[in-house]
Design a protein around this motif. Structure first.
Motif, PDB file in Angstrom:
ATOM      1  N   SER A  23      32.100  37.359  39.944  1.00 19.11           N
ATOM      2  CA  SER A  23      30.699  37.057  39.684  1.00 19.11           C
ATOM      3  C   SER A  23      30.633  35.898  38.705  1.00 19.11           C
ATOM      4  N   GLU A  93      22.764  35.580  38.268  1.00 16.54           N
ATOM      5  CA  GLU A  93      24.125  36.060  38.495  1.00 16.54           C
ATOM      6  C   GLU A  93      24.418  36.025  39.987  1.00 16.54           C
ATOM      7  N   THR A  95      27.266  36.947  42.937  1.00 15.29           N
ATOM      8  CA  THR A  95      28.473  37.691  43.297  1.00 15.29           C
ATOM      9  C   THR A  95      28.836  37.302  44.724  1.00 15.29           C
ATOM     10  N   TYR A  99      22.918  37.895  44.929  1.00 18.70           N
ATOM     11  CA  TYR A  99      22.488  37.308  43.660  1.00 18.70           C
ATOM     12  C   TYR A  99      21.511  38.240  42.954  1.00 18.70           C
TER      13      TYR A  99
END
Length: 168
Positions: A23, A93, A95, A99
């Motif tokens: 992440s 964030e 990943t 998101y």
């Protein structure tokens, strides 16, 4: 422009063969409250002068009281400006699977598999989830390194979710 980013690795779910998921976190910050800082500085200078003048020139003490009020007002303005600047940040964030966007008044998240299109303007990104749902990120500071890094990371993760691989 300040970019706070970090990488983390977490285990995905309770699968029989856990896979590592990377992440990355991007933080979009608002412009610094320079006007509030300038006003606070001016208030502080005027307040300090009004505190010193009554003593030096034997003027009424009421001027010193006004000076202290201005000085305290300047300090309060600086505190409010700093707190509001910090709270207006948007944390994004990414990943491998999707998101998460957390802002001062909203929280959005989505999976890369559901994203149908991403459009970009110089200071904004729009993530489309079909014709109905759109998530829009706006950089209040204009084109910044933060937005450029975020856009590149989003592109790489979206491409990877579709099975596209970049040139080595």
């Amino acid at each position: 422009s300040r970019l706070e980013s970090g990488r983390a690795e977490t285990l995905r779910g309770f699968e029989s063969h856990p896979r590592r998921v990377s992440s990355r976190t991007h933080v979009l910050t608002p412009p610094l409250p320079l006007r509030a800082v300038a006003v606070a500085a001016a208030l502080a200078v005027v307040g300090a002068v009004l505190i010193v003048l009554p003593v030096a020139l034997r003027l009424p003490v009421a001027l010193a009281v006004v000076g202290w009020v201005l000085l305290i007002g300047a300090l309060a303005l600086m505190v409010v400006a700093a707190v509001s600047w910090r709270r207006m940040r948007v944390v994004v964030e990414f990943t491998d699977s999707g998101y998460r966007i957390t802002g001062p008044v909203a929280h959005e998240e989505g999976d890369w598999a559901d994203v149908t299109k991403v459009t970009q303007a110089p200071t904004s990104l729009t993530i489309h989830h079909g014709p109905e749902r759109r998530v829009r990120l706006v950089s209040q500071r204009g084109v910044t390194a933060e937005m450029v890094h975020l856009t590149g990371d989003l592109t790489r993760r979206l491409d990877a979710s579709r099975g596209y691989h970049g040139q080595p």
